[in-house]
Design a protein around this motif. Sequence first.
Motif, PDB file in Angstrom:
ATOM      1  N   GLN A 219      12.957  -1.401 -32.966  1.00 27.07           N
ATOM      2  CA  GLN A 219      12.762  -0.678 -34.221  1.00 27.07           C
ATOM      3  C   GLN A 219      11.417  -1.054 -34.819  1.00 27.07           C
ATOM      4  O   GLN A 219      11.088  -2.242 -34.940  1.00 27.07           O
TER       5      GLN A 219
ATOM      6  N   LYS B  57       7.791   6.962 -41.683  1.00 24.68           N
ATOM      7  CA  LYS B  57       8.604   7.203 -40.494  1.00 24.68           C
ATOM      8  C   LYS B  57       9.006   5.892 -39.859  1.00 24.68           C
ATOM      9  O   LYS B  57       8.174   5.007 -39.638  1.00 24.68           O
TER      10      LYS B  57
ATOM     11  N   GLU C  26      10.943   4.289 -36.456  1.00 24.68           N
ATOM     12  CA  GLU C  26      11.316   4.651 -35.100  1.00 24.68           C
ATOM     13  C   GLU C  26      12.283   3.640 -34.493  1.00 24.68           C
ATOM     14  O   GLU C  26      12.142   2.440 -34.699  1.00 24.68           O
ATOM     15  N   CYS C  27      13.221   4.154 -33.759  1.00 26.08           N
ATOM     16  CA  CYS C  27      14.118   3.311 -32.974  1.00 26.08           C
ATOM     17  C   CYS C  27      14.120   3.814 -31.537  1.00 26.08           C
ATOM     18  O   CYS C  27      14.454   4.972 -31.284  1.00 26.08           O
ATOM     19  N   ARG C  28      13.750   2.933 -30.624  1.00 21.10           N
ATOM     20  CA  ARG C  28      13.681   3.275 -29.214  1.00 21.10           C
ATOM     21  C   ARG C  28      14.669   2.437 -28.420  1.00 21.10           C
ATOM     22  O   ARG C  28      14.719   1.214 -28.591  1.00 21.10           O
TER      23      ARG C  28
ATOM     24  N   LEU D 109      14.689   7.959 -28.125  1.00 16.68           N
ATOM     25  CA  LEU D 109      13.963   7.848 -29.384  1.00 16.68           C
ATOM     26  C   LEU D 109      14.685   8.597 -30.502  1.00 16.68           C
ATOM     27  O   LEU D 109      15.002   9.778 -30.376  1.00 16.68           O
TER      28      LEU D 109
ATOM     29  N   THR E 211      14.217   8.949 -34.868  1.00 14.12           N
ATOM     30  CA  THR E 211      13.353   8.590 -35.982  1.00 14.12           C
ATOM     31  C   THR E 211      14.005   8.966 -37.308  1.00 14.12           C
ATOM     32  O   THR E 211      14.743   9.946 -37.396  1.00 14.12           O
TER      33      THR E 211
ATOM     34  N   THR F  77      12.662   9.622 -41.209  1.00 12.59           N
ATOM     35  CA  THR F  77      11.515   9.785 -42.093  1.00 12.59           C
ATOM     36  C   THR F  77      12.006   9.851 -43.522  1.00 12.59           C
ATOM     37  O   THR F  77      12.821  10.716 -43.857  1.00 12.59           O
TER      38      THR F  77
END
Lengths: 114, 110
Positions: free
Chosen positions: A6, A20, A22-24, A76, A78, A80
Amino acid sequence: GAVVSQHPSRVICKSGTSVKIECRSLDFQATTMFWYRQFPKQSLMLMATSNEGSKATYEQGVEKDKFLINHASLTLSTLTVTSAHPEDSSFYICSARVDGHGYTFGSGTRLTVV
Amino acid sequence: GQNIDQPTEMTATEGAIVQINCTYQTSGFNGLFWYQQHAGEAPTFLSYNVLDGLEEKGRFSSFLSRSKGYSYLLLKELQMKDSASYLCALRRDSSYKLIFGSGTRLLVRP
């Protein structure tokens, strides 16, 4: 084991701007991602559930136009925060289901809106 | 909907045993989880119960009674590093949503 990365871990933004997060998923495919918000000394509150390739499902009281969630791929998701305000300052954390009965969590994002 | 209740704070002594209770009401039940969380960090998985009874894992044990809507987390041989928040979480039916209780802040004193 299954890992969710994250980013960012911390972010400070001005009121009115968007941020934004992000979590991958690094070594597995995350079909479903859960997004939580945690205020100081409180527990994790589920904001929304995102499924790859479809619209997110928001919990009651969460503004979907303010918290935009995108889950365009299996690795992925996201979140925002649009037009952020000081009251949006919080700890945001994602979680993905993994095989069996488990969940893996991102390391969280500390958002401060000034 | 669901309602999950935990004590807000607990204090215990290093080396002792502490039991953290969780009571719940839910329209669908598909497992109960316990997590440990240190401030500013992600929750760490401790235990999972879906059937009635006791699950033991080292210094940590968790108990579930589905008929009573009750679970507890038992921590033995407390260490200072066990000072943290302990979160009870329910998984709801087929949605796999994980809904967290309010959490219990545990302070371990020397």
